[in-house]
Design a protein around this motif. Structure first.
Motif, PDB file in Angstrom:
ATOM      1  N   UNK A 171     -23.458  30.621 -17.608  1.00 61.68           N
ATOM      2  CA  UNK A 171     -22.620  29.435 -17.505  1.00 61.68           C
ATOM      3  C   UNK A 171     -23.236  28.273 -18.267  1.00 61.68           C
ATOM      4  N   UNK A 172     -22.387  27.490 -18.907  1.00 58.08           N
ATOM      5  CA  UNK A 172     -22.856  26.282 -19.561  1.00 58.08           C
ATOM      6  C   UNK A 172     -23.205  25.259 -18.493  1.00 58.08           C
ATOM      7  N   UNK A 173     -24.405  24.660 -18.543  1.00 54.93           N
ATOM      8  CA  UNK A 173     -24.804  23.723 -17.490  1.00 54.93           C
ATOM      9  C   UNK A 173     -23.781  22.611 -17.288  1.00 54.93           C
ATOM     10  N   UNK A 174     -23.455  22.347 -16.039  1.00 48.72           N
ATOM     11  CA  UNK A 174     -22.476  21.311 -15.700  1.00 48.72           C
ATOM     12  C   UNK A 174     -23.022  20.460 -14.571  1.00 48.72           C
ATOM     13  N   UNK A 175     -22.970  19.156 -14.760  1.00 53.50           N
ATOM     14  CA  UNK A 175     -23.434  18.172 -13.790  1.00 53.50           C
ATOM     15  C   UNK A 175     -22.243  17.328 -13.353  1.00 53.50           C
ATOM     16  N   UNK A 176     -22.393  16.637 -12.214  1.00 51.11           N
ATOM     17  CA  UNK A 176     -21.299  15.777 -11.757  1.00 51.11           C
ATOM     18  C   UNK A 176     -21.843  14.559 -11.033  1.00 51.11           C
ATOM     19  N   UNK A 177     -21.138  13.453 -11.202  1.00 52.74           N
ATOM     20  CA  UNK A 177     -21.393  12.260 -10.411  1.00 52.74           C
ATOM     21  C   UNK A 177     -20.174  12.078  -9.529  1.00 52.74           C
ATOM     22  N   UNK A 178     -20.392  11.924  -8.211  1.00 51.90           N
ATOM     23  CA  UNK A 178     -19.276  12.003  -7.261  1.00 51.90           C
ATOM     24  C   UNK A 178     -19.293  10.837  -6.281  1.00 51.90           C
ATOM     25  N   UNK A 179     -18.904   9.643  -6.714  1.00 56.77           N
ATOM     26  CA  UNK A 179     -18.890   8.491  -5.809  1.00 56.77           C
ATOM     27  C   UNK A 179     -17.634   8.447  -4.946  1.00 56.77           C
ATOM     28  N   UNK A 180     -17.727   7.719  -3.853  1.00 54.97           N
ATOM     29  CA  UNK A 180     -16.572   7.455  -2.990  1.00 54.97           C
ATOM     30  C   UNK A 180     -16.066   6.039  -3.266  1.00 54.97           C
ATOM     31  N   UNK A 181     -14.768   5.856  -3.452  1.00 51.81           N
ATOM     32  CA  UNK A 181     -14.228   4.518  -3.725  1.00 51.81           C
ATOM     33  C   UNK A 181     -13.997   3.717  -2.444  1.00 51.81           C
TER      34      UNK A 181
END
Length: 304
Positions: free
Chosen positions: A2-12
């Motif tokens: 898999x191609x490396x995948x990152x995420x930023x997941x803030x709450x509004x």
């Protein structure tokens, strides 16, 4: 692979502060070093606290910092069916039950039991006993429309999965180290409520799997919660990302920066004339000052 995948997941549910900036910038730097896949997720399952203006501010703040992310952005409120499907699978395994205790009732029950243990977040460990009402009675109360929470029978779940661990890497990359999961320390966590068909724990593992996230980079305050996430991943047959739990930024009183205590937002810093480069230096601090030059060994080997 898999191609490396990152995420930023803030709450509004408030404005981003320097602590959020640290997490977002670390995700961005590690994603760039690993091949540049950064996703943005809006974790807006709480309709009472999440607001469109806060979401708009998130986009504005991140763009001001110079971050770019893949489209489309995933909003959890648009994917309740995904979480309901996962919850149904857990219910089919006999691992979910309805509880009807209010927060006030839980506080009173704890007050009557001096020394009652707490989970890693400081909440009273649930359940208080195994003398809960029968499944038939709980089903009747649920069907009658009483407020309820759907909880995971953690003892049964942990028995079913057996011992679990996860792979932890630091922000500079390098080989992952194994950390043993301790899900029973959390008791019977809430997976959903009558008014919201999911919880943070359930939604985050479903989202990470559906978005193909290979690396989860988040604050150290969420490290203990990884034990719950590993149980849910194992029960649902979902892959386990690599994890990085970075140090938190603290205020002058030693408290972690937080929306709930009114930590200064990035918008206020911008209004004061603070530049994005200055925010990066403040958010990353000395420990991460040269991290963009050290993130060379990000990998996906060993992901499950």
């Amino acid at each position: 692979m898999a191609r490396p995948a990152f995420r930023f997941a803030p709450s509004p549910n408030g404005l981003l502060h320097l602590g959020h900036a640290r997490s977002a910038l670390l995700n961005d730097a590690m994603a760039r070093a690993a091949g540049r896949r950064l996703l943005l997720r809006i974790e807006d399952i709480d309709p009472a606290r999440c607001r469109p203006d806060f979401e708009a501010a998130i986009f504005e703040d991140l763009a001001w910092l110079g971050l770019e992310w893949e489209a489309p952005v995933r909003r959890q409120s648009e994917h309740f069916a995904d979480y309901e499907s996962a919850l149904a699978r857990l219910e089919a395994l006999g691992l979910v039950y309805a509880s009807f205790e209010s927060r006030g009732e839980i506080r009173r029950a704890v007050a009557e039991r001096p020394g009652w243990p707490s989970d890693p977040d400081g909440a009273p460990l649930f359940p208080f006993s195994r003398d809960m009402s029968s499944p038939e009675t709980r089903a009747q109360r649920r069907a009658a429309g009483e407020p309820y929470a759907l909880r995971l029978d953690m003892k049964q779940a942990a028995t079913l999965t057996g011992p679990l661990d996860w792979q932890e890497i630091d922000a500079a990359g390098g080989a992952a180290r194994r950390i043993a999961a301790d899900p029973r320390a959390w008791g019977d966590v809430i997976l959903a409520r009558k008014e919201v068909p999911t919880s943070y724990h359930l939604a985050v593992v479903v989202d990470d799997a559906l978005q193909g996230i290979t690396h989860v980079v988040r604050g150290a305050d969420l490290k203990a919660a990884t034990s719950v996430h590993r149980v849910l991943q194992a029960l649902l047959g979902l892959p386990a990302p690599l994890y990085t739990h970075h140090a938190l930024l603290l205020d002058a009183e030693g408290r972690k920066l937080s929306k709930s205590i009114g930590s200064q937002g990035l918008d206020a810093l911008r209004a004061q004339g603070v530049t994005p480069d200055e925010v990066r230096r403040q958010a990353l601090g000395k420990a991460f000052a040269d991290m963009t030059g050290r993130c060379r060994n990000i990998h996906v080997t060993g992901t499950e």
